[in-house]
Enzyme design. Structure first.
Site, PDB file in Angstrom:
ATOM      1  N   THR A 211      44.293 -22.244  46.247  1.00 55.06           N
ATOM      2  CA  THR A 211      44.556 -23.421  45.411  1.00 55.06           C
ATOM      3  C   THR A 211      43.247 -24.016  44.895  1.00 55.06           C
ATOM      4  O   THR A 211      42.231 -23.939  45.577  1.00 55.06           O
ATOM      5  CB  THR A 211      45.262 -24.459  46.318  1.00 55.06           C
ATOM      6  OG1 THR A 211      46.539 -23.955  46.639  1.00 55.06           O
ATOM      7  CG2 THR A 211      45.387 -25.815  45.679  1.00 55.06           C
ATOM      8  N   ARG A 239      60.393 -21.770  46.657  1.00 55.13           N
ATOM      9  CA  ARG A 239      59.534 -22.566  47.556  1.00 55.13           C
ATOM     10  C   ARG A 239      58.509 -23.405  46.776  1.00 55.13           C
ATOM     11  O   ARG A 239      57.883 -22.938  45.836  1.00 55.13           O
ATOM     12  CB  ARG A 239      58.821 -21.608  48.503  1.00 55.13           C
ATOM     13  CG  ARG A 239      57.888 -22.278  49.513  1.00 55.13           C
ATOM     14  CD  ARG A 239      56.459 -22.266  49.048  1.00 55.13           C
ATOM     15  NE  ARG A 239      55.554 -22.692  50.109  1.00 55.13           N
ATOM     16  CZ  ARG A 239      54.277 -22.987  49.905  1.00 55.13           C
ATOM     17  NH1 ARG A 239      53.749 -22.913  48.705  1.00 55.13           N
ATOM     18  NH2 ARG A 239      53.510 -23.373  50.904  1.00 55.13           N
ATOM     19  N   VAL A 240      58.356 -24.650  47.163  1.00 54.60           N
ATOM     20  CA  VAL A 240      57.332 -25.524  46.590  1.00 54.60           C
ATOM     21  C   VAL A 240      56.422 -25.954  47.733  1.00 54.60           C
ATOM     22  O   VAL A 240      56.897 -26.301  48.819  1.00 54.60           O
ATOM     23  CB  VAL A 240      57.972 -26.748  45.919  1.00 54.60           C
ATOM     24  CG1 VAL A 240      56.900 -27.736  45.471  1.00 54.60           C
ATOM     25  CG2 VAL A 240      58.818 -26.324  44.724  1.00 54.60           C
ATOM     26  N   GLY A 241      55.109 -25.927  47.484  1.00 59.97           N
ATOM     27  CA  GLY A 241      54.149 -26.298  48.528  1.00 59.97           C
ATOM     28  C   GLY A 241      53.756 -27.763  48.471  1.00 59.97           C
ATOM     29  O   GLY A 241      54.439 -28.594  47.859  1.00 59.97           O
ATOM     30  N   ASP A 242      52.643 -28.070  49.094  1.00 58.10           N
ATOM     31  CA  ASP A 242      52.179 -29.463  49.193  1.00 58.10           C
ATOM     32  C   ASP A 242      51.489 -29.964  47.926  1.00 58.10           C
ATOM     33  O   ASP A 242      51.489 -31.164  47.646  1.00 58.10           O
ATOM     34  CB  ASP A 242      51.210 -29.602  50.372  1.00 58.10           C
ATOM     35  CG  ASP A 242      49.996 -28.685  50.200  1.00 58.10           C
ATOM     36  OD1 ASP A 242      50.191 -27.489  49.879  1.00 58.10           O
ATOM     37  OD2 ASP A 242      48.858 -29.152  50.366  1.00 58.10           O
ATOM     38  N   THR A 262      44.185 -27.967  50.418  1.00 57.58           N
ATOM     39  CA  THR A 262      44.468 -26.534  50.310  1.00 57.58           C
ATOM     40  C   THR A 262      44.772 -25.989  51.692  1.00 57.58           C
ATOM     41  O   THR A 262      44.144 -26.406  52.661  1.00 57.58           O
ATOM     42  CB  THR A 262      43.297 -25.750  49.695  1.00 57.58           C
ATOM     43  OG1 THR A 262      43.537 -24.342  49.876  1.00 57.58           O
ATOM     44  CG2 THR A 262      41.961 -26.094  50.330  1.00 57.58           C
ATOM     45  N   GLY A 263      45.729 -25.086  51.769  1.00 58.63           N
ATOM     46  CA  GLY A 263      46.065 -24.523  53.080  1.00 58.63           C
ATOM     47  C   GLY A 263      47.547 -24.243  53.163  1.00 58.63           C
ATOM     48  O   GLY A 263      48.223 -24.126  52.133  1.00 58.63           O
ATOM     49  N   GLY A 265      50.842 -24.983  53.076  1.00 56.52           N
ATOM     50  CA  GLY A 265      51.461 -26.172  52.493  1.00 56.52           C
ATOM     51  C   GLY A 265      52.532 -26.840  53.334  1.00 56.52           C
ATOM     52  O   GLY A 265      52.626 -28.064  53.366  1.00 56.52           O
TER      53      GLY A 265
HETATM   54  N1  ASP Z   1      48.547 -25.356  49.706  1.00 59.22           N
HETATM   55  C1  ASP Z   1      49.037 -24.321  48.863  1.00 59.22           C
HETATM   56  C2  ASP Z   1      50.518 -24.176  49.077  1.00 59.22           C
HETATM   57  O1  ASP Z   1      50.958 -24.194  50.211  1.00 59.22           O
HETATM   58  C3  ASP Z   1      48.401 -23.010  49.073  1.00 59.22           C
HETATM   59  C4  ASP Z   1      46.904 -22.994  48.971  1.00 59.22           C
HETATM   60  O2  ASP Z   1      46.204 -23.936  49.339  1.00 59.22           O
HETATM   61  O3  ASP Z   1      46.386 -21.986  48.481  1.00 59.22           O
HETATM   62  O4  ASP Z   1      51.226 -23.991  48.122  1.00 59.22           O
END
Ligand code: ASP
Length: 345
Positions: A211, A239-242, A262-263, A265
């Site tokens: 991200t 799916r939707v992330g953070d 980032t991480g 989610g």
């Molecule tokens: N945080 C992002 C998600 O879970 C992924 C990422 O940080 O690359 O969608």
């Protein structure tokens, strides 16, 4: 003569009120960016690849720096820096985004204005070239905060955003990463790993995160945050992330701080990561670094998640914590001296 004094007096009075109403531009401004956290190890990096990442981070910083220096807003700076990283295939956002289980690129993005708490976000879009700019358009040109899928794409087209064929987002490296993830998945199935353990098994995280995000403090004293992502490789079921969830992966409030995460989610959503840090500062008087360390280095791994974030407070203090092996990251202040880093210190 008396008339002359009257007019001069009136003019001087008007000039001084005008000066009082126009806030003096501060000389201080800051931009912090990230290009994703993950298992980023020097031993897996070629000098060419490392240079390419460093150059891209430098360029994103330069674009944001130039914007802030000439009096652009924090919102402009984070949008411009993130747009550049969306266009750069090295990062998991825009061109170069990861693939879903169905072999698509579904993008999420959010932006927030720390001065007004206005926010805009989009999720699950497949044809918008620069999701961060559409998120900004949602914030500024609609009555809503979050638009998803086809509706977000319709809104983007109506608001003069660049629309591309989904094939624009394809990169060979991300396609291979999807095939790896699928192989890993089927291996797990044949080993009959119980579901609750499967989530905690080490996965090829290097491919999964990436991200991009930016936070800025501008010369008017305002904060802004922006995050854009393709999500996680092999994600399923819409799916939707953070990243596009205001308060989870993205948040900005002039009273406290601006944050982009980032991480993994799911864990950032469950911790309401960014807003919790802001609340710790606003209601608990935590300092920025103490609050972010508590959340990223303790609470996040304790829950089983990992990742990192960039954070900037209203006084210009910055912190870039992560509990993974590395995080593409950088910052620049008004002196123009850029710092970019990839690995743990
Ligand atoms: N945080 C992002 C998600 O879970 C992924 C990422 O940080 O690359 O969608």
């Amino acid at each position: 003569m008396r008339f002359f004094y009257l007019i001069t007096g009136l003019l001087l009075w008007q000039m001084s009120t005008a000066q009082q109403n126009t806030p003096a531009l501060s000389d201080e401004f800051v931009l912090v960016i990230h290009g994703g956290a993950g298992t980023i190890l020097k031993k897996n990096m070629t000098p060419e690849k490392e240079k390419a990442y460093n150059d891209a981070l430098e360029m994103a910083l330069k674009i944001g720096y130039d914007t802030l220096k000439k009096g652009g807003t924090a919102l402009d700076a984070v949008e411009m820096a993130v747009r550049y990283m969306e266009d750069c295939p090295l990062f998991n956002a825009g061109k170069g985004a990861v693939f879903t289980n169905e072999g698509k690129n579904e993008l999420d993005a959010a932006i927030m204005n720390g001065k007004t708490l206005a926010a805009g976000s989009i999720a699950g879009v497949t044809t918008i070239k620069n999701p961060i700019s559409t998120a900004r358009a949602v914030m500024e040109k609609s009555n809503h905060v979050m638009l998803i899928g086809k509706g977000a794409e319709k809104f983007a087209a109506e608001n003069h955003q660049t629309i591309v064929d989904p094939s624009y987002f394809f990169t060979e490296q991300r396609w291979e990463a999807l095939q790896d993830a699928k192989r890993e998945d089927s291996l797990k199935q044949t080993q009959k790993t119980p579901d609750h353990l499967a989530l905690k098994q080490p996965e090829n995280r290097d491919y999964k995160y990436g991200t991009v995000g930016a936070v800025a403090l501008d010369r008017y004293g305002n904060l802004a945050a922006a995050t854009s992502t393709g999500g996680m490789t092999n994600k399923k079921f819409g799916r939707v992330g953070d990243a596009p969830i205001i308060g989870a992966g993205t948040y900005a409030n002039n009273k406290t701080c601006a944050i982009s995460c980032t991480g993994w989610g799911e864990y950032f959503i469950r911790l309401t990561m960014a807003k919790t840090i802001s609340d710790m500062m606003e209601f608990g008087n935590w300092k920025l670094t103490d609050a972010t360390n508590e959340m990223v280095m303790k609470r996040l791994p304790a829950l089983g998640g990992d990742g990192g974030l960039i954070a900037l407070d209203k006084d210009g203090n910055i912190t870039l914590p992560f509990c993974t092996e590395g995080m593409y990251r950088g910052f620049v202040r008004q002196d123009g001296k850029t710092t970019v880093k990839i690995y743990k210190e």
